[in-house]
Structures are given as structure tokens and as C-alpha cells.
Scaffold this motif. Structure first.
Motif, short mmCIF file in Angstrom:
data_model
loop_
_atom_site.label_atom_id
_atom_site.label_comp_id
_atom_site.label_asym_id
_atom_site.label_seq_id
_atom_site.Cartn_x
_atom_site.Cartn_y
_atom_site.Cartn_z
N UNK A 34 0.84 -1.19 0.00
CA UNK A 34 0.00 0.00 0.00
C UNK A 34 0.88 1.25 0.00
N UNK A 35 0.67 2.11 -0.97
CA UNK A 35 1.36 3.40 -1.05
C UNK A 35 0.29 4.47 -1.18
N UNK A 36 0.50 5.60 -0.53
CA UNK A 36 -0.44 6.72 -0.64
C UNK A 36 0.25 7.89 -1.32
N UNK A 37 -0.43 8.45 -2.32
CA UNK A 37 0.10 9.58 -3.06
C UNK A 37 -0.95 10.68 -3.08
N UNK A 38 -0.56 11.93 -3.37
CA UNK A 38 -1.56 13.01 -3.42
C UNK A 38 -2.65 12.70 -4.44
N UNK A 39 -3.89 12.94 -4.02
CA UNK A 39 -5.02 12.63 -4.90
C UNK A 39 -5.25 13.71 -5.94
N UNK A 40 -4.64 14.89 -5.75
CA UNK A 40 -4.84 15.98 -6.70
C UNK A 40 -6.21 16.61 -6.59
N UNK A 41 -6.80 16.55 -5.40
CA UNK A 41 -8.13 17.13 -5.18
C UNK A 41 -7.97 18.63 -4.90
N UNK A 42 -8.46 19.50 -5.78
CA UNK A 42 -8.29 20.95 -5.58
C UNK A 42 -9.01 21.47 -4.34
N UNK A 43 -10.01 20.72 -3.87
CA UNK A 43 -10.76 21.14 -2.68
C UNK A 43 -10.15 20.61 -1.38
N UNK A 44 -9.23 19.68 -1.49
CA UNK A 44 -8.61 19.10 -0.30
C UNK A 44 -7.19 18.69 -0.64
N UNK A 45 -6.25 19.58 -0.36
CA UNK A 45 -4.86 19.32 -0.72
C UNK A 45 -4.23 18.21 0.11
N UNK A 46 -4.88 17.83 1.22
CA UNK A 46 -4.33 16.75 2.06
C UNK A 46 -4.85 15.37 1.62
N UNK A 47 -5.79 15.34 0.69
CA UNK A 47 -6.37 14.06 0.27
C UNK A 47 -5.33 13.20 -0.42
N UNK A 48 -5.39 11.89 -0.16
CA UNK A 48 -4.46 10.95 -0.77
C UNK A 48 -5.23 9.84 -1.47
N UNK A 49 -4.54 9.15 -2.35
CA UNK A 49 -5.11 8.03 -3.07
C UNK A 49 -4.22 6.80 -2.82
N UNK A 50 -4.84 5.67 -2.52
CA UNK A 50 -4.10 4.43 -2.34
C UNK A 50 -3.65 3.92 -3.70
N UNK A 51 -2.37 3.55 -3.77
CA UNK A 51 -1.82 2.91 -4.97
C UNK A 51 -1.29 1.54 -4.56
N UNK A 52 -1.89 0.48 -5.09
CA UNK A 52 -1.38 -0.86 -4.84
C UNK A 52 -0.16 -1.06 -5.73
N UNK A 53 1.00 -1.12 -5.09
CA UNK A 53 2.27 -1.00 -5.80
C UNK A 53 3.08 -2.29 -5.73
N UNK A 54 3.50 -2.75 -6.89
CA UNK A 54 4.34 -3.96 -6.99
C UNK A 54 5.82 -3.60 -6.98
N UNK A 55 6.64 -4.65 -6.75
CA UNK A 55 8.10 -4.54 -6.83
C UNK A 55 8.67 -3.65 -5.75
N UNK A 56 8.05 -3.66 -4.60
CA UNK A 56 8.56 -2.88 -3.48
C UNK A 56 8.38 -3.65 -2.18
N UNK A 57 8.77 -3.05 -1.07
CA UNK A 57 8.70 -3.64 0.26
C UNK A 57 8.27 -2.59 1.27
N UNK A 58 7.59 -2.99 2.34
CA UNK A 58 7.20 -2.02 3.37
C UNK A 58 8.41 -1.26 3.90
N UNK A 59 8.25 0.05 4.08
CA UNK A 59 9.30 0.88 4.64
C UNK A 59 10.24 1.49 3.62
N UNK A 60 10.19 1.05 2.39
CA UNK A 60 11.07 1.63 1.38
C UNK A 60 10.56 3.00 0.94
N UNK A 61 11.46 3.80 0.42
CA UNK A 61 11.09 5.04 -0.28
C UNK A 61 11.36 4.79 -1.76
N UNK A 62 10.32 4.96 -2.56
CA UNK A 62 10.42 4.59 -3.97
C UNK A 62 9.78 5.67 -4.84
#
Length: 380
Positions: A34-62
């Protein structure tokens, strides 16, 4: 990256190809984190979107590149295309065809083998807590490990059956993840170099060419031994073997309960059911029925059984079968599951009908992939 994802309804502006630097969260069921990235919501700059991400591991920065997703989707999918801060559990994939936009057959080639099992354990525990409503502190979960099984070579050379794309001229390939695109693979490192053995504890089983049989060489004996240990069959007990395949579990259960005991095997595939009759021939009071398990149980064998073994396909047994099993009042049910989410859902269904999970084991029958096999014991 070239992508040809499954067709689905467009829900707004596509985000495919966008890249984000992100901290990787926990592993999720399905071979991604599970990775969270900015959702790009103009009404809520803190909103994030879940990205199910392959080829990584928990705790990494990618750096995550979006491979599927639009503004209207609840979640997106992505690949880790750059690793800025690697996990200590990250290794160089042994297979040169593994990685973003490469072969989609494996999920965890970039993870050390012990850490792969830890990730699978996290998934099993999470599913049992979320879907089976177990406590995280339950001793069955606290003491659970994903056990290695003899028959592979450091997680490689175990798959005795695979599906390749014929590219002609003796060449073959594998599809990319969630894509119809094919990459040529001249040597799949998880493919076994030896043909599958259909002999278990000295008993030879007839199996149709291309028919179902456990793909890991060590799986049949380990699963048989585990089911027998959990059920502890007693002489004279009646046995119901559901999703029986070619009769693997039924063969050994029939030996334990004795020649005068009843054993009924139900299998949906008519070819496998026919082979089960052969493999179980010579054992007294054995009956084999071909047909949908829920349908057969709705029409036949409406009498008590002492023991039940369930080995359903990936979608699990579901309520119709669980209800039919419970109606026969077995003292114990052994459930062999290749999907922890389906198992957890069905454990909850059994609990509604008065059956408690009393034993649980997990086996690494599919190294380098996210798949894990579980065997559960349910008792009244």
C-alpha cells in the motif's frame, strides 16, 4: 511503460504514467504494498489516493509509476520504478525477467525468502482479523508461521505445471501483469526441471494430462499429513471429501477409518471424478459423485458425517456449501485453502453456525509469488 490493462469503465482523467516519490506502507493481499500519493483534489490538498504498488517492500522510499488509475477510481495500481531507500530484505531478483513491465508470473523475486514468508504471514493474519473477526492476539495467529516445504531449490525450480504463451519456433513467453502483452522467457526459474510425481506415500495416483495436481513437489505429502493430523480419523467414522480432485485426501482417510466406514467424495470436474473412482477403487463403502458440490449436497448424502475435508478452488466454499456441511454435523472439518481471504470469510461463516477454528497452519507452496496455502481445523 507499455500497458494493455483489462477493459473497464473510464472514470475521469487517466493518471497512467504519472510518477510520485512515496514511502511504502504495509503489504496487501495480492502481491503488492500500500502506497499513498496526493489525490490531486483541488478542494482538499491533504487528500491521498491508495496505490497498490508492486516490486517494493514495506518501509522503502520509492518512485511509483501509475499503471492503472483515473480520477474517479477508488484506488490506483503502480510499479516501483526507482528505489531511493531500499529495505534490508531487498535482494537482486534471481530471474532476469522479473521487474516492472516485465514478466508478471512472480511477485516477490526482489524479496529474500525469509522475508517473503513474513509478508505472506502478515497477509494471512490481516485477513483472519478483518474477515474472520479474530483477535490479533489470538494464540493461533500469534504462533503462526509460514512453513517452508521440501521440494524447491531456495524458492526456485518447484512449479511442475505452468501456462506459457506459444511464440512459435520453439519459443515461449509469459504475460505481463494484468496485461495481454507477452515477454519471451527462455528459462522460467520457478519451473521445475523434473516432471510432477503423482506418487504420495507410496501410493500412485492417476491424474489427467493437464489436470489439477498440486504444483509444488512437496505439497501432496505435506497437505495429506497435515489433514490427517488435524482430523485424527478414528476407525468407523464416516468421511465427506469435498472438491475431492482425483481422491488424494480420500485415499488416505479411507485407510484410517477402515474398510467398514463410509467415504463419499464429491468433485465438480467429471474427468477428475472418474479418476477418483479409479484411485479409490478397492476401498469398501466408497462413493464418488461428479457435480457442483453445493448442488450434489443439496440432493444427496443427507445424513450425518463425522469428518469433512474441504479443498475448494480459489474462491472458497461459500455459504451454500458451508451450510450443507454444518447440516451434516461433523465433529471436525479440515479446510485446505489457497486463498487466505476466502478462507477467512468461510471461517466466519462456520463460526456463525457454531464451529470454532482450533488449528491453523500455513505453507510456502508458491515461493516467489504472493500465494500461500493454509490448512485450518474447525470443530463444534
Amino acid at each position: 511503460m507499455s500497458r494493455n490493462p483489462r477493459q473497464r469503465k473510464v472514470r475521469g482523467r487517466s493518471r497512467v504514467g504519472e510518477r510520485y516519490e512515496a514511502l511504502v506502507g504495509p503489504v496487501a493481499h495480492g502481491g503488492h504494498c500500500v502506497v499513498r500519493v496526493p489525490a490531486g483534489d483541488p478542494d482538499d490538498e491533504t487528500a491521498t489516493r491508495v496505490v497498490f504498488t508492486r516490486h517494493t517492500l514495506p518501509g522503502e522510499v520509492v518512485v511509483v509509476q501509475i499503471t492503472e488509475g483515473t480520477d474517479g477510481d477508488r484506488f490506483w495500481r503502480g510499479d516501483a520504478v526507482e528505489v531511493l531507500e531500499p529495505s534490508r530484505d531487498r535482494v537482486t531478483p534471481p530471474c532476469s525477467f522479473s521487474g516492472p513491465d516485465r514478466c508478471g508470473g512472480c511477485d516477490f523475486q526482489h524479496v529474500s525468502l525469509p522475508a517473503q514468508r513474513d509478508l505472506k504471514l502478515d497477509v494471512v493474519r490481516e485477513q483472519m482479523v478483518r474477515l474472520a473477526r479474530m483477535s490479533p492476539e489470538d494464540p493461533l495467529l500469534a504462533g503462526l508461521v509460514v512453513e517452508p516445504v521440501p521440494g524447491d531449490v531456495d524458492g526456485l525450480r518447484w512449479r511442475t505445471r505452468g501456462r506459457f504463451v506459444d511464440l512459435g519456433d520453439g519459443r515461449r513467453g509469459m504475460r505481463k501483469f494484468r496485461s495481454t502483452d507477452v515477454i519471451e522467457v527462455d528459462d522460467c526459474l520457478i519451473e521445475s526441471l523434473e516432471p510432477a510425481s503423482h506418487t504420495v506415500h507410496g501410493v500412485a495416483f492417476q491424474v489427467a494430462p493437464g489436470g489439477f495436481w498440486q504444483v509444488h513437489p512437496g505439497a501432496p505429502e505435506v497437505l495429506v499429513d497435515t489433514v490427517l493430523e488435524m482430523l485424527d480419523p478414528r476407525a468407523g467414522e464416516a468421511v465427506l471429501d469435498l472438491y475431492a480432485g482425483v481422491g488424494l485426501f480420500g485415499r488416505f482417510l479411507a485407510e484410517r477409518v477402515g474398510a467398514e466406514a463410509r467415504l463419499v467424495a464429491v468433485e465438480g470436474n467429471s474427468t477428475a471424478a472418474g479418476l477418483a473412482k479409479r484411485n479409490l477403487s478397492g476401498l469398501a463403502k466408497v462413493r464418488v459423485s461428479a457435480g457442483d458440490v453445493a448442488g450434489v449436497l443439496g440432493r444427496e448424502y443427507d445424513e450425518p458425517f463425522d469428518l469433512v475435508v474441504l479443498d475448494p478452488p480459489r474462491e472458497g466454499a461459500r455459504r451454500a456449501v458451508v451450510d450443507q456441511v454444518v447440516d451434516r454435523a461433523p465433529r471436525a472439518v479440515a479446510y485446505v485453502a489457497c486463498d487466505p481471504a476466502a478462507l477467512a470469510r468461510d471461517v466466519a461463516l462456520f463460526a456463525e453456525r457454531g464451529y470454532r477454528l482450533t488449528a491453523l497452519r500455513a505453507f510456502d507452496l508458491f515461493p516467489m509469488t504472493h500465494h500461500v496455502e493454509c490448512v485450518a481445523l474447525l470443530e463444534r
